[in-house]
Design a protein around this motif. Structure first.
Motif, PDB file in Angstrom:
ATOM      1  N   MET A   1       0.835  -1.187   0.000  1.00  0.00           N
ATOM      2  CA  MET A   1       0.000   0.000   0.000  1.00  0.00           C
ATOM      3  C   MET A   1       0.885   1.258   0.000  1.00  0.00           C
ATOM      4  O   MET A   1       1.939   1.286   0.616  1.00  0.00           O
ATOM      5  N   ALA A   2       0.396   2.279  -0.625  1.00  0.00           N
ATOM      6  CA  ALA A   2       1.129   3.530  -0.720  1.00  0.00           C
ATOM      7  C   ALA A   2       0.847   4.459   0.450  1.00  0.00           C
ATOM      8  O   ALA A   2       1.413   5.539   0.527  1.00  0.00           O
ATOM      9  N   ILE A   3      -0.030   4.049   1.375  1.00  0.00           N
ATOM     10  CA  ILE A   3      -0.435   4.892   2.495  1.00  0.00           C
ATOM     11  C   ILE A   3      -0.087   4.215   3.815  1.00  0.00           C
ATOM     12  O   ILE A   3      -0.380   3.049   4.017  1.00  0.00           O
ATOM     13  N   THR A   4       0.536   4.979   4.708  1.00  0.00           N
ATOM     14  CA  THR A   4       0.783   4.528   6.080  1.00  0.00           C
ATOM     15  C   THR A   4       0.020   5.466   7.007  1.00  0.00           C
ATOM     16  O   THR A   4       0.174   6.690   6.918  1.00  0.00           O
ATOM     17  N   LYS A  13      -5.799  10.409  20.852  1.00  0.00           N
ATOM     18  CA  LYS A  13      -5.955   9.077  20.263  1.00  0.00           C
ATOM     19  C   LYS A  13      -7.410   8.912  19.852  1.00  0.00           C
ATOM     20  O   LYS A  13      -8.314   8.959  20.681  1.00  0.00           O
ATOM     21  N   VAL A  14      -7.636   8.751  18.577  1.00  0.00           N
ATOM     22  CA  VAL A  14      -8.972   8.554  18.040  1.00  0.00           C
ATOM     23  C   VAL A  14      -9.030   7.124  17.532  1.00  0.00           C
ATOM     24  O   VAL A  14      -8.234   6.726  16.684  1.00  0.00           O
ATOM     25  N   ASP A  15      -9.950   6.333  18.066  1.00  0.00           N
ATOM     26  CA  ASP A  15     -10.003   4.920  17.698  1.00  0.00           C
ATOM     27  C   ASP A  15     -10.441   4.671  16.268  1.00  0.00           C
ATOM     28  O   ASP A  15      -9.957   3.765  15.614  1.00  0.00           O
ATOM     29  N   ILE A  16     -11.368   5.474  15.765  1.00  0.00           N
ATOM     30  CA  ILE A  16     -11.978   5.150  14.476  1.00  0.00           C
ATOM     31  C   ILE A  16     -11.158   5.616  13.274  1.00  0.00           C
ATOM     32  O   ILE A  16     -11.293   5.091  12.194  1.00  0.00           O
ATOM     33  N   TYR A  17     -10.296   6.610  13.454  1.00  0.00           N
ATOM     34  CA  TYR A  17      -9.457   7.048  12.341  1.00  0.00           C
ATOM     35  C   TYR A  17      -8.091   7.461  12.854  1.00  0.00           C
ATOM     36  O   TYR A  17      -7.871   7.551  14.053  1.00  0.00           O
ATOM     37  N   ARG A  18      -7.153   7.679  11.954  1.00  0.00           N
ATOM     38  CA  ARG A  18      -5.812   8.126  12.299  1.00  0.00           C
ATOM     39  C   ARG A  18      -5.662   9.604  11.952  1.00  0.00           C
ATOM     40  O   ARG A  18      -6.294  10.099  11.028  1.00  0.00           O
ATOM     41  N   GLN A  19      -4.795  10.267  12.671  1.00  0.00           N
ATOM     42  CA  GLN A  19      -4.596  11.704  12.500  1.00  0.00           C
ATOM     43  C   GLN A  19      -3.765  12.055  11.264  1.00  0.00           C
ATOM     44  O   GLN A  19      -3.894  13.134  10.712  1.00  0.00           O
ATOM     45  N   VAL A  20      -2.877  11.155  10.837  1.00  0.00           N
ATOM     46  CA  VAL A  20      -1.919  11.466   9.772  1.00  0.00           C
ATOM     47  C   VAL A  20      -1.849  10.293   8.797  1.00  0.00           C
ATOM     48  O   VAL A  20      -1.930   9.135   9.208  1.00  0.00           O
ATOM     49  N   SER A  21      -1.690  10.609   7.528  1.00  0.00           N
ATOM     50  CA  SER A  21      -1.365   9.575   6.551  1.00  0.00           C
ATOM     51  C   SER A  21      -0.119  10.014   5.789  1.00  0.00           C
ATOM     52  O   SER A  21       0.060  11.192   5.494  1.00  0.00           O
ATOM     53  N   VAL A  22       0.735   9.041   5.501  1.00  0.00           N
ATOM     54  CA  VAL A  22       1.960   9.297   4.746  1.00  0.00           C
ATOM     55  C   VAL A  22       1.817   8.566   3.417  1.00  0.00           C
ATOM     56  O   VAL A  22       1.621   7.347   3.395  1.00  0.00           O
ATOM     57  N   ALA A  23       1.899   9.318   2.341  1.00  0.00           N
ATOM     58  CA  ALA A  23       1.716   8.751   1.011  1.00  0.00           C
ATOM     59  C   ALA A  23       3.061   8.591   0.317  1.00  0.00           C
ATOM     60  O   ALA A  23       3.873   9.513   0.305  1.00  0.00           O
ATOM     61  N   THR A  24       3.282   7.403  -0.261  1.00  0.00           N
ATOM     62  CA  THR A  24       4.522   7.155  -0.991  1.00  0.00           C
ATOM     63  C   THR A  24       4.265   6.717  -2.425  1.00  0.00           C
ATOM     64  O   THR A  24       5.194   6.428  -3.150  1.00  0.00           O
ATOM     65  N   GLY A  25       3.017   6.656  -2.830  1.00  0.00           N
ATOM     66  CA  GLY A  25       2.672   6.234  -4.186  1.00  0.00           C
ATOM     67  C   GLY A  25       2.932   7.340  -5.192  1.00  0.00           C
ATOM     68  O   GLY A  25       3.372   8.435  -4.853  1.00  0.00           O
ATOM     69  N   SER A  26       2.609   7.038  -6.449  1.00  0.00           N
ATOM     70  CA  SER A  26       2.926   7.982  -7.511  1.00  0.00           C
ATOM     71  C   SER A  26       1.712   8.552  -8.242  1.00  0.00           C
ATOM     72  O   SER A  26       1.848   9.498  -8.993  1.00  0.00           O
ATOM     73  N   LYS A  27       0.519   7.975  -8.007  1.00  0.00           N
ATOM     74  CA  LYS A  27      -0.685   8.474  -8.668  1.00  0.00           C
ATOM     75  C   LYS A  27      -1.668   8.978  -7.626  1.00  0.00           C
ATOM     76  O   LYS A  27      -1.982   8.282  -6.669  1.00  0.00           O
ATOM     77  N   LEU A  28      -2.158  10.175  -7.841  1.00  0.00           N
ATOM     78  CA  LEU A  28      -3.178  10.740  -6.959  1.00  0.00           C
ATOM     79  C   LEU A  28      -4.552  10.474  -7.550  1.00  0.00           C
ATOM     80  O   LEU A  28      -4.751  10.618  -8.753  1.00  0.00           O
ATOM     81  N   ALA A 130     -12.934  11.847  -1.072  1.00  0.00           N
ATOM     82  CA  ALA A 130     -11.707  11.155  -0.707  1.00  0.00           C
ATOM     83  C   ALA A 130     -10.577  11.511  -1.665  1.00  0.00           C
ATOM     84  O   ALA A 130     -10.804  11.792  -2.839  1.00  0.00           O
ATOM     85  N   THR A 131      -9.365  11.470  -1.121  1.00  0.00           N
ATOM     86  CA  THR A 131      -8.151  11.570  -1.908  1.00  0.00           C
ATOM     87  C   THR A 131      -7.344  10.314  -1.617  1.00  0.00           C
ATOM     88  O   THR A 131      -7.131   9.969  -0.454  1.00  0.00           O
ATOM     89  N   ALA A 132      -6.923   9.628  -2.669  1.00  0.00           N
ATOM     90  CA  ALA A 132      -6.156   8.389  -2.511  1.00  0.00           C
ATOM     91  C   ALA A 132      -4.846   8.508  -3.269  1.00  0.00           C
ATOM     92  O   ALA A 132      -4.689   9.358  -4.160  1.00  0.00           O
ATOM     93  N   VAL A 133      -3.916   7.642  -2.910  1.00  0.00           N
ATOM     94  CA  VAL A 133      -2.628   7.583  -3.584  1.00  0.00           C
ATOM     95  C   VAL A 133      -2.355   6.120  -3.907  1.00  0.00           C
ATOM     96  O   VAL A 133      -2.455   5.254  -3.031  1.00  0.00           O
ATOM     97  N   ILE A 134      -2.056   5.846  -5.173  1.00  0.00           N
ATOM     98  CA  ILE A 134      -1.753   4.476  -5.591  1.00  0.00           C
ATOM     99  C   ILE A 134      -0.430   4.445  -6.333  1.00  0.00           C
ATOM    100  O   ILE A 134       0.047   5.470  -6.826  1.00  0.00           O
ATOM    101  N   ASP A 135       0.153   3.276  -6.414  1.00  0.00           N
ATOM    102  CA  ASP A 135       1.422   3.107  -7.141  1.00  0.00           C
ATOM    103  C   ASP A 135       1.189   3.040  -8.621  1.00  0.00           C
ATOM    104  O   ASP A 135       0.165   2.661  -9.091  1.00  0.00           O
TER     105      ASP A 135
END
Length: 135
Positions: A1-4, A13-28, A130-135
Motif C-alpha cells: 500500500m502507498a499509504i501509512t 488518540k482517536v479509535d476510528i481514524y488516524r490523524q496522519v497519513s503518509v503517502a509514498t505512491g505515484s498516482k493521486l 476522498a483523496t487516494a494515492v496508488i502506485d
C-alpha cells in the motif's frame, strides 16, 4: 500500500481514524463527493444520518475499486454534514463504523468533518469525498 496511517504521540488518540497519513505512491486519485444515493439513483436512508454516512462510504469504496484502489489507499476523507451540531457525532461515527466493518477497513484514514447548510438534494444529509494515492 502507498499509504501509512499514524496517530502521533502528543495528539488525541482517536479509535476510528488516524490523524496522519503518509503517502509514498505515484498516482493521486481525487474522488468527487459521494452522497447516499444507490446505483439505481435512489436516496438511501432518508432522515437517517448513520445510514447515509454508511452509504457514502460504500459509494467511495465503489469509486475507488473502479480505478484499482481501495480504502487502504485513501490519504484523506472529508465529510460535509448538513446542519452539523456536536450531538450528531454518535450518528456520524455509527455510520463510519458500520461501513468500515462491511469494507474490512480499520482504522479509517484521516478525516475532517464540516458543517454545511445544504447539499445537492433536499434529502441528502452528508457527502464524503476522498483523496487516494496508488502506485
Amino acid at each position: 500500500m502507498a499509504i501509512t496511517l499514524v496517530n502521533p504521540e502528543g495528539l488525541p488518540k482517536v479509535d476510528i481514524y488516524r490523524q496522519v497519513s503518509v503517502a509514498t505512491g505515484s498516482k493521486l486519485v481525487f474522488l468527487a463527493g459521494q452522497v447516499a444515493v444507490d446505483a439505481a439513483g435512489a436516496t438511501v436512508g432518508v432522515g437517517d444520518l448513520a445510514a447515509q454516512v454508511e452509504q457514502c462510504y460504500l459509494n467511495v469504496a465503489t469509486a475507488l475499486a473502479a480505478v484499482g484502489a481501495s480504502f487502504g489507499d485513501v490519504a484523506k476523507l472529508t465529510a460535509y454534514v448538513v446542519d452539523w451540531t456536536p450531538d450528531k457525532m454518535p450518528l456520524l461515527m455509527e455510520g463510519i463504523t458500520r461501513a468500515a466493518a462491511k469494507l474490512g477497513v480499520t482504522p479509517v484514514p484521516p478525516f475532517t468533518g464540516l458543517g454545511v447548510s445544504a447539499l445537492a438534494g433536499p434529502d441528502l444529509l452528508v457527502e464524503v469525498e476522498a483523496t487516494a494515492v496508488i502506485d
